[in-house]
Design an enzyme around this catalytic site. Structure first.
Site, PDB file in Angstrom:
ATOM      1  N   GLU A  29       0.822  -1.220   0.000  1.00  0.00           N
ATOM      2  CA  GLU A  29       0.000   0.000   0.000  1.00  0.00           C
ATOM      3  C   GLU A  29       0.850   1.263   0.000  1.00  0.00           C
ATOM      4  O   GLU A  29       0.424   2.297  -0.499  1.00  0.00           O
ATOM      5  CB  GLU A  29      -0.916   0.020   1.242  1.00  0.00           C
ATOM      6  CG  GLU A  29      -2.345  -0.341   0.911  1.00  0.00           C
ATOM      7  CD  GLU A  29      -3.318  -0.170   2.082  1.00  0.00           C
ATOM      8  OE1 GLU A  29      -4.458  -0.596   1.910  1.00  0.00           O
ATOM      9  OE2 GLU A  29      -2.960   0.362   3.148  1.00  0.00           O
ATOM     10  N   HIS A  58       8.708 -26.620  -1.356  1.00  0.00           N
ATOM     11  CA  HIS A  58       8.137 -27.751  -2.091  1.00  0.00           C
ATOM     12  C   HIS A  58       7.037 -27.288  -3.040  1.00  0.00           C
ATOM     13  O   HIS A  58       6.248 -28.088  -3.521  1.00  0.00           O
ATOM     14  CB  HIS A  58       7.614 -28.796  -1.102  1.00  0.00           C
ATOM     15  CG  HIS A  58       8.727 -29.358  -0.270  1.00  0.00           C
ATOM     16  ND1 HIS A  58       9.282 -30.600  -0.490  1.00  0.00           N
ATOM     17  CD2 HIS A  58       9.435 -28.816   0.750  1.00  0.00           C
ATOM     18  CE1 HIS A  58      10.267 -30.800   0.376  1.00  0.00           C
ATOM     19  NE2 HIS A  58      10.378 -29.734   1.139  1.00  0.00           N
ATOM     20  N   LYS A 112     -14.122  -0.095  -4.194  1.00  0.00           N
ATOM     21  CA  LYS A 112     -15.247   0.307  -3.333  1.00  0.00           C
ATOM     22  C   LYS A 112     -16.294   1.030  -4.168  1.00  0.00           C
ATOM     23  O   LYS A 112     -17.494   0.801  -4.019  1.00  0.00           O
ATOM     24  CB  LYS A 112     -14.771   1.261  -2.225  1.00  0.00           C
ATOM     25  CG  LYS A 112     -13.896   0.613  -1.189  1.00  0.00           C
ATOM     26  CD  LYS A 112     -13.553   1.617  -0.098  1.00  0.00           C
ATOM     27  CE  LYS A 112     -12.446   1.085   0.788  1.00  0.00           C
ATOM     28  NZ  LYS A 112     -11.869   2.101   1.653  1.00  0.00           N
TER      29      LYS A 112
HETATM   30  O1  PA5 Z   1      -3.781   1.082   5.760  1.00  0.00           O
HETATM   31  C1  PA5 Z   1      -4.894   1.523   5.629  1.00  0.00           C
HETATM   32  O2  PA5 Z   1      -5.148   2.717   5.762  1.00  0.00           O
HETATM   33  C2  PA5 Z   1      -6.060   0.602   5.300  1.00  0.00           C
HETATM   34  O3  PA5 Z   1      -5.650  -0.706   5.168  1.00  0.00           O
HETATM   35  C3  PA5 Z   1      -7.104   0.677   6.399  1.00  0.00           C
HETATM   36  O4  PA5 Z   1      -6.508   0.308   7.608  1.00  0.00           O
HETATM   37  C4  PA5 Z   1      -8.301  -0.230   6.096  1.00  0.00           C
HETATM   38  O5  PA5 Z   1      -8.842   0.115   4.874  1.00  0.00           O
HETATM   39  C5  PA5 Z   1      -9.356  -0.119   7.189  1.00  0.00           C
HETATM   40  O6  PA5 Z   1      -9.787   1.192   7.319  1.00  0.00           O
HETATM   41  P1  PA5 Z   1     -10.604   1.665   8.584  1.00  0.00           P
HETATM   42  O7  PA5 Z   1      -9.739   1.521   9.776  1.00  0.00           O
HETATM   43  O8  PA5 Z   1     -10.951   3.101   8.309  1.00  0.00           O
HETATM   44  O9  PA5 Z   1     -11.846   0.787   8.678  1.00  0.00           O
END
Ligand code: PA5
Length: 449
Positions: free
Chosen positions: A289, A310, A424
């Protein structure tokens, strides 16, 4: 006390020595930028200064609530996705008995997870298994609006309120969310849940050392202060003003970018200890990310060795030469198991009689390193003395700091994640979510073509 060590010598063979020298100053500049908040993403650097990541008051409140719940529950269900679950999962799995579900211990509730997927069987089966247990819920969402955990929480909230009644259920629900915004904050305030705050300045994937990770980890019975201490010990050595030689995170950031430049577009994080499986998942989110954007990024992959030797071992040894490996090694396991001698010796293993299982594992590790080097796969090696809270804290901070520096070297903002919105938008359009009417029409027309 021994520390995490990093060995990049078997990766440097694959990169230009001049580039290695010239990138060192850049890495240190980017490390300074993480403290001075001078580069893109500077609103999300609350994790950098470990001493100020959480106040003593909040840490004590976390420990108190965790201790209170541990007295009365067998199971804690943590509801969250992405950064709101992977850190806790990684640490709890690493520290727990591999078969914890088979050997419950008083005061150490089993931690199960929900809201990290939308699997109908998964949630139904989870609700079945907790129904006759004493349990609590910890719902984690920074935004308070994420679909997956919101669905899981709606279901589990109804179940827990039916089981215990609203008042008792409210004492068994902990919400970890924004200090003032979002649906979860509104609900938590209205229902009187114990609440811990996810600060504005820490993004999900950098949040394991905040209440997001600390509360579930404390509830599972582990020492969160040791985790923070370990993290601080690495921060101390990588603070601004430290030289490149002292800064192991900068070393890792530099070498991985140079390997990328040398054509290695995939980094495989490797463990030889299955308890680290979810640590790899946490790391993949952190780097995937943070760096995968603007058409750039090293692809983060992971394998569990020797299991995956393996399967994926074939590709790594002889497939397209696009990867390097970063191996996490644990010097000393907690337990000692010796291979017995056998009178018949049908399996011809008597040459190993009296040797520890870990001795064999370590030879597998070394043999793999040499074989993969022969196969043109550069090797980075990280060693921790033991798998405990302190060294997990060291690894967490080591990788977080390196990620910030590495993302800046790569030329991206490591602290945003615009790409996660695309699915989303489509999902909401397909679900006819109010406000998505135009997008719904457009997506239906596209599907009808
Ligand atoms: O790293 C990030 O920002 C995302 O992975 C969020 O943690 C994830 O989308 C969950 O978001 P939230 O805590 O707002 O539900």
């Amino acid at each position: 006390m021994k520390d995490l060590t990093l060995d990049i010598s078997k990766a440097l063979e694959f990169v230009s020595k001049d580039d290695y020298k010239s990138l060192q100053d850049k890495a240190l500049e980017f490390n300074v930028a993480l403290y001075d908040k001078t580069l893109p993403g500077n609103d999300f650097l609350g994790w950098v200064d470990v001493k100020n990541i959480i106040s003593e008051e909040e840490l004590s409140a976390i420990e108190k609530k965790a201790a209170e719940l541990r007295e009365k529950i067998d199971v804690l269900v943590v509801i969250g996705i992405g950064g709101s679950y992977l850190g806790a999962k990684a640490v709890i799995e690493a520290l727990s008995n591999s078969f914890a579900q088979m050997c419950p211990k008083k005061g150490m509730p089993l931690v199960l997870f929900a809201g990290q997927n939308i699997g109908e069987d998964y949630i139904a089966e989870l609700m079945d298994v907790i129904a006759d247990k004493s349990y609590a819920l910890c719902v984690v969402s920074k935004s308070g609006t994420t679909t997956e955990p919101a669905i899981a929480f709606r279901l589990l909230k109804e179940q827990i309120e039916k089981k215990y009644g609203k008042a008792e259920a409210a004492t068994r629900i902990v919400a970890i969310t924004d200090k003032s915004r979002g649906a979860l904050k509104t609900l938590a305030t209205a229902e009187g849940y114990t609440t811990f705050v996810i600060g504005d300045s820490v993004g999900g994937r950098f949040s394991v050392l905040t209440p997001v990770g600390l509360f579930p980890i404390a509830c599972a019975g582990f020492d969160v202060r040791a985790l923070l201490k370990g993290a601080y010990s690495v921060e101390e050595k990588t603070q601004k003003g430290k030289s490149f030689d002292e800064n192991i995170s900068a070393h890792y950031a530099v070498v991985r970018n140079l390997l990328h430049k040398a054509g290695k577009s995939t980094e495989i994080l490797v463990n030889f200890h299955p308890k680290l499986h979810y640590f790899m998942e946490w790391w993949k989110q952190l780097y995937g990310e943070s760096e995968g954007k603007d058409g750039k990024g090293i692809f983060p992959a992971s394998v569990d060795f020797t299991s995956d030797l393996h399967s994926m071992g074939q590709y790594i040894q002889e497939g397209v030469r696009l990867m390097y490996e970063t191996v996490i090694s644990i010097a000393e396991p907690d337990r000692k198991v010796e291979i017995p001698s056998d009178a018949q010796n049908l399996d011809q293993l008597n040459f190993l009689a009296g040797k520890r299982v870990d001795f064999v594992n370590k030879q597998a590790e070394l043999g793999t390193q040499l074989a993969h080097l022969d196969g043109g796969v550069p090797q980075i090696r990280i060693e921790i003395p033991q798998l405990n809270e302190y060294y997990l804290g060291q690894m967490i901070y080591f990788f977080e700091k390196a990620c910030g520096i590495s993302g800046y070297i790569l030329g991206v903002n490591p602290f945003n994640q615009p790409g996660v919105e695309a699915y989303k938008k489509n999902m909401f359009a397909l679900l006819n979510k109010p406000g998505y009417e135009e997008a719904s029409k457009a997506i239906q027309a596209r599907l009808a073509k």
